[in-house]
Scaffold this motif. Structure first.
Motif, PDB file in Angstrom:
ATOM      1  N   VAL A 180       0.794  -1.166  -0.185  1.00 40.92           N
ATOM      2  CA  VAL A 180      -0.065  -0.059   0.383  1.00 40.92           C
ATOM      3  C   VAL A 180       1.169   1.077   0.371  1.00 40.92           C
ATOM      4  O   VAL A 180       0.611   1.903  -1.041  1.00 40.92           O
ATOM      5  N   HIS A 181       2.147   0.991   0.670  1.00 40.45           N
ATOM      6  CA  HIS A 181       2.572   2.546   0.847  1.00 40.45           C
ATOM      7  C   HIS A 181       4.086   2.357  -0.507  1.00 40.45           C
ATOM      8  O   HIS A 181       3.520   3.743  -1.073  1.00 40.45           O
ATOM      9  N   THR A 182       4.001   1.669  -1.102  1.00 41.89           N
ATOM     10  CA  THR A 182       4.928   1.423  -2.373  1.00 41.89           C
ATOM     11  C   THR A 182       4.069   2.040  -3.367  1.00 41.89           C
ATOM     12  O   THR A 182       4.503   3.648  -3.989  1.00 41.89           O
ATOM     13  N   TRP A 183       3.161   1.761  -3.424  1.00 43.98           N
ATOM     14  CA  TRP A 183       1.316   1.955  -4.840  1.00 43.98           C
ATOM     15  C   TRP A 183       1.380   3.360  -5.014  1.00 43.98           C
ATOM     16  O   TRP A 183       1.130   3.846  -5.968  1.00 43.98           O
TER      17      TRP A 183
ATOM     18  N   THR B 133       4.230  10.434  -6.478  1.00 42.58           N
ATOM     19  CA  THR B 133       4.763  10.762  -6.224  1.00 42.58           C
ATOM     20  C   THR B 133       5.194  12.111  -7.413  1.00 42.58           C
ATOM     21  O   THR B 133       5.949  13.323  -7.277  1.00 42.58           O
ATOM     22  N   VAL B 134       5.395  11.504  -8.968  1.00 38.29           N
ATOM     23  CA  VAL B 134       5.706  12.968  -8.891  1.00 38.29           C
ATOM     24  C   VAL B 134       4.804  13.843  -9.454  1.00 38.29           C
ATOM     25  O   VAL B 134       5.251  15.057  -9.933  1.00 38.29           O
TER      26      VAL B 134
ATOM     27  N   GLU C   8      27.777   4.011   8.491  1.00 40.64           N
ATOM     28  CA  GLU C   8      28.585   2.597   7.995  1.00 40.64           C
ATOM     29  C   GLU C   8      28.305   2.137   6.612  1.00 40.64           C
ATOM     30  O   GLU C   8      28.890   0.891   5.904  1.00 40.64           O
ATOM     31  N   ARG C   9      26.831   1.641   6.368  1.00 46.54           N
ATOM     32  CA  ARG C   9      25.918   0.478   5.817  1.00 46.54           C
ATOM     33  C   ARG C   9      26.190   1.476   4.658  1.00 46.54           C
ATOM     34  O   ARG C   9      26.417   2.379   3.890  1.00 46.54           O
ATOM     35  N   SER C  10      25.571   0.942   3.182  1.00 40.83           N
ATOM     36  CA  SER C  10      25.304   0.999   1.655  1.00 40.83           C
ATOM     37  C   SER C  10      24.902   2.328   1.862  1.00 40.83           C
ATOM     38  O   SER C  10      23.801   3.324   3.092  1.00 40.83           O
ATOM     39  N   ALA C  11      24.961   3.450   0.993  1.00 44.06           N
ATOM     40  CA  ALA C  11      24.296   4.550   0.088  1.00 44.06           C
ATOM     41  C   ALA C  11      22.918   4.128  -0.015  1.00 44.06           C
ATOM     42  O   ALA C  11      21.770   4.871   0.621  1.00 44.06           O
ATOM     43  N   ARG C  12      22.243   2.842   0.124  1.00 44.01           N
ATOM     44  CA  ARG C  12      20.237   2.264   0.021  1.00 44.01           C
ATOM     45  C   ARG C  12      20.050   2.106   1.707  1.00 44.01           C
ATOM     46  O   ARG C  12      19.279   3.403   1.663  1.00 44.01           O
ATOM     47  N   THR C  13      20.539   2.130   2.167  1.00 43.64           N
ATOM     48  CA  THR C  13      20.384   1.418   3.658  1.00 43.64           C
ATOM     49  C   THR C  13      20.546   3.139   4.415  1.00 43.64           C
ATOM     50  O   THR C  13      19.542   3.548   5.418  1.00 43.64           O
ATOM     51  N   ARG C  14      21.644   3.987   4.389  1.00 40.36           N
ATOM     52  CA  ARG C  14      21.513   5.349   4.840  1.00 40.36           C
ATOM     53  C   ARG C  14      20.127   6.260   3.854  1.00 40.36           C
ATOM     54  O   ARG C  14      19.743   6.557   4.929  1.00 40.36           O
TER      55      ARG C  14
ATOM     56  N   LEU D  73      10.509  12.539  -1.115  1.00 37.20           N
ATOM     57  CA  LEU D  73       9.488  11.817  -2.290  1.00 37.20           C
ATOM     58  C   LEU D  73      10.460  11.658  -2.817  1.00 37.20           C
ATOM     59  O   LEU D  73      10.566  10.552  -3.502  1.00 37.20           O
ATOM     60  N   GLY D  74      12.049  12.453  -2.920  1.00 43.69           N
ATOM     61  CA  GLY D  74      12.754  11.724  -3.849  1.00 43.69           C
ATOM     62  C   GLY D  74      13.589  10.599  -3.153  1.00 43.69           C
ATOM     63  O   GLY D  74      14.126   9.584  -4.476  1.00 43.69           O
ATOM     64  N   SER D  75      13.643  10.600  -2.456  1.00 45.16           N
ATOM     65  CA  SER D  75      14.830   9.800  -1.781  1.00 45.16           C
ATOM     66  C   SER D  75      13.756   7.878  -1.657  1.00 45.16           C
ATOM     67  O   SER D  75      13.517   7.166  -2.170  1.00 45.16           O
ATOM     68  N   GLY D  76      12.595   8.307  -1.604  1.00 51.27           N
ATOM     69  CA  GLY D  76      11.456   6.799  -1.592  1.00 51.27           C
ATOM     70  C   GLY D  76      11.154   6.779  -3.154  1.00 51.27           C
ATOM     71  O   GLY D  76      11.115   5.530  -3.189  1.00 51.27           O
ATOM     72  N   LEU D  77      11.723   7.520  -4.194  1.00 49.88           N
ATOM     73  CA  LEU D  77      11.546   6.748  -5.944  1.00 49.88           C
ATOM     74  C   LEU D  77      13.269   6.370  -5.532  1.00 49.88           C
ATOM     75  O   LEU D  77      13.061   5.630  -6.378  1.00 49.88           O
ATOM     76  N   TYR D  78      14.038   6.565  -5.233  1.00 52.48           N
ATOM     77  CA  TYR D  78      15.634   6.185  -5.285  1.00 52.48           C
ATOM     78  C   TYR D  78      15.280   4.559  -4.565  1.00 52.48           C
ATOM     79  O   TYR D  78      15.717   4.005  -5.304  1.00 52.48           O
ATOM     80  N   LEU D  79      14.615   5.152  -3.118  1.00 48.45           N
ATOM     81  CA  LEU D  79      14.556   3.301  -2.789  1.00 48.45           C
ATOM     82  C   LEU D  79      14.093   2.342  -3.402  1.00 48.45           C
ATOM     83  O   LEU D  79      14.722   1.051  -3.702  1.00 48.45           O
ATOM     84  N   TRP D  80      12.714   2.951  -4.310  1.00 45.87           N
ATOM     85  CA  TRP D  80      12.541   2.140  -4.772  1.00 45.87           C
ATOM     86  C   TRP D  80      12.600   1.969  -6.250  1.00 45.87           C
ATOM     87  O   TRP D  80      13.086   0.930  -6.533  1.00 45.87           O
ATOM     88  N   ILE D  81      13.388   2.832  -7.130  1.00 45.34           N
ATOM     89  CA  ILE D  81      14.341   2.616  -8.592  1.00 45.34           C
ATOM     90  C   ILE D  81      15.684   0.843  -7.865  1.00 45.34           C
ATOM     91  O   ILE D  81      15.948   0.523  -8.647  1.00 45.34           O
ATOM     92  N   VAL D  82      16.181   1.148  -6.666  1.00 46.23           N
ATOM     93  CA  VAL D  82      17.222   0.573  -6.543  1.00 46.23           C
ATOM     94  C   VAL D  82      17.005  -1.060  -6.233  1.00 46.23           C
ATOM     95  O   VAL D  82      17.482  -2.082  -6.431  1.00 46.23           O
ATOM     96  N   ARG D  83      15.627  -0.970  -5.329  1.00 46.52           N
ATOM     97  CA  ARG D  83      14.868  -2.578  -5.186  1.00 46.52           C
ATOM     98  C   ARG D  83      14.799  -2.635  -6.382  1.00 46.52           C
ATOM     99  O   ARG D  83      14.867  -4.284  -6.552  1.00 46.52           O
ATOM    100  N   ARG D  84      14.081  -1.947  -7.476  1.00 47.67           N
ATOM    101  CA  ARG D  84      13.545  -3.521  -8.796  1.00 47.67           C
ATOM    102  C   ARG D  84      14.734  -3.353  -9.352  1.00 47.67           C
ATOM    103  O   ARG D  84      15.050  -4.553  -9.690  1.00 47.67           O
ATOM    104  N   ARG D  85      15.954  -2.611  -9.032  1.00 55.01           N
ATOM    105  CA  ARG D  85      17.719  -3.487 -10.126  1.00 55.01           C
ATOM    106  C   ARG D  85      17.879  -4.529  -9.787  1.00 55.01           C
ATOM    107  O   ARG D  85      18.192  -5.257  -9.775  1.00 55.01           O
ATOM    108  N   ARG D  86      18.123  -4.572  -7.549  1.00 61.78           N
ATOM    109  CA  ARG D  86      18.343  -5.283  -7.124  1.00 61.78           C
ATOM    110  C   ARG D  86      17.642  -7.047  -7.263  1.00 61.78           C
ATOM    111  O   ARG D  86      17.712  -7.914  -7.747  1.00 61.78           O
ATOM    112  N   ALA D  87      15.934  -6.406  -7.484  1.00 61.47           N
ATOM    113  CA  ALA D  87      14.812  -7.870  -7.851  1.00 61.47           C
ATOM    114  C   ALA D  87      15.505  -8.331  -9.128  1.00 61.47           C
ATOM    115  O   ALA D  87      15.870  -8.914  -9.422  1.00 61.47           O
ATOM    116  N   ARG D  88      16.515  -7.512 -10.458  1.00 60.37           N
ATOM    117  CA  ARG D  88      16.046  -8.110 -11.567  1.00 60.37           C
ATOM    118  C   ARG D  88      17.491  -8.843 -11.937  1.00 60.37           C
ATOM    119  O   ARG D  88      17.385  -9.908 -12.205  1.00 60.37           O
TER     120      ARG D  88
END
Length: 362
Positions: free
Chosen positions: A12-15, A21-22, A178-184, A347-362
């Motif tokens: 629900v939060h993601t979609w 967002t735009v 100290e963690r990855s950019a996505r975690t920060r 909003l920008g960070s939320g979009l970035y987190l979704w894009i990174v997660r999609r790339r990892r899923a692929r």
């Protein structure tokens, strides 16, 4: 909370976030200069002007109206408003065959009847306001942005629900540098989101209410004023109307101690076909935005009714300035601007987190 429940709330939060967002980014970017619209217009449109007879007697409202209509022969008056810092009366009129939304706006020097300099929004600010309000699509655009506002509220509620189990694992405000950019970015997204949640809910909710302005006013007119309108056989003709100046004086008697804001002429959106609607407001930061109309019979000049606004119109009146922080002067506007910038980061960070997660899923 069970893992299946967490996954459901996460979807629900993601979609709800992705869908809106735009448009929310557009609203935040355009809303930032609109918070300071008054200050920007004062800088860009400052004009040195003084009335023709600063210490002289002022024309009555009938004379002002005649002076304005003489510049647009054949026009029908719709509204009259009053500047607070100069003796200028603004007359809005339209030709009987003009398309919807086509008006003539004429500021009149009340000391002489001559045209006064037009004080309107800068063209760039007007463009930004129109984009922010309805995407240049009229009522349809307003309602669409209202839907995006509802999606924002859904995203906020679901984000708060998801934040509760997240907080059980980490102390409040933790940024795992100290963690990855996505975690920060996830930590910053969560922290900024929960810190600004109250403000985002207020601005989002008031924005949704503002998009309903047209149907709210139409409903008020069709219900609260219906009984008054039903008492007449037809609209009052221009040459049958009573003195406007006398009508305003009669309205002042009915609402003593209040400040005159504007007059809606018969046939306009804020009145009936047979009444002058004379609007007044209070003199405190809150009551300035709460208006009360006195309805004056346009044929006889007698008081027909004092019609306090119903709760839904009051909600609209209060939501408009609250949406832009226009209650507490420049200090509150600066706070609104800072929170707006933080929301852009969320909003920008939320979009970035979704894009990174999609790339990892692929």
């Amino acid at each position: 909370m069970r893992s299946g429940t967490v996954r459901a709330w996460s979807r629900v939060h993601t979609w709800s976030s992705l869908i809106s967002t735009v448009f929310l980014l557009m609203l935040c970017v355009t809303g930032l200069p609109l918070v300071f619209a008054h200050e920007i217009d004062e800088v860009l449109l400052h004009q040195d002007w003084s009335p023709t007879h600063a210490d002289g007697r002022r024309l009555d409202l009938d004379q002002v109206l005649d002076a304005a209509l003489a510049r647009h022969p054949g026009d029908v008056p719709t509204f009259m408003s009053f500047d607070t810092d100069r003796p200028v009366v603004n007359v809005t009129s339209r030709a009987p065959d003009a398309p919807a939304g086509a008006y003539n706006f004429q500021p009149i020097d009340q000391t002489s009847g001559e045209a006064a300099p037009l004080v309107a929004g800068h063209p760039v600010m007007e463009f930004i306001l129109q984009l922010h309000t309805d995407l240049f699509l009229g009522l349809g655009g307003m309602l669409f942005l209202g839907l995006m506002g509802l999606m924002l509220l859904v995203a906020v509620v679901s984000g708060v629900v998801l934040y509760a189990p997240f907080m059980r694992r980490l102390p409040f405000g933790t940024i795992r540098a100290e963690r990855s950019a996505r975690t920060r970015w996830l930590d910053w997204h969560n922290l900024l989101g929960i810190v600004t949640v109250a403000w985002v809910v207020v601005v989002g909710a008031t924005g949704v209410v503002n998009t309903l302005a047209v149907p709210i006013i139409a409903h008020w007119k069709d219900t609260a004023l219906a009984d008054l309108a039903a008492a007449y056989d037809g609209p009052v003709a221009l040459d049958e109307r009573a003195s406007l100046d006398a009508a305003v004086d009669r309205a002042r008697e009915a609402l003593p101690g209040m400040t005159l804001q504007f007059v809606a002429f018969p046939g306009s959106d804020y009145s009936t076909d047979n009444h002058y609607a004379v609007f007044f407001h209070g003199d405190t930061p809150v009551t300035t935005h709460l208006i009360t109309p006195a309805l004056i019979d346009a044929r006889t000049g007698e008081l027909a009714a004092v019609a306090p606004m119903p709760w839904y119109v009051k909600a609209l009146s209060l939501s408009q300035p609250l949406h832009f922080g226009d209650y507490g002067g420049l200090g509150l506007k600066i706070v609104w601007a800072v929170l707006d910038l933080i929301t852009i980061v969320i909003l920008g960070s939320g979009l970035y987190l979704w894009i990174v997660r999609r790339r990892r899923a692929r």
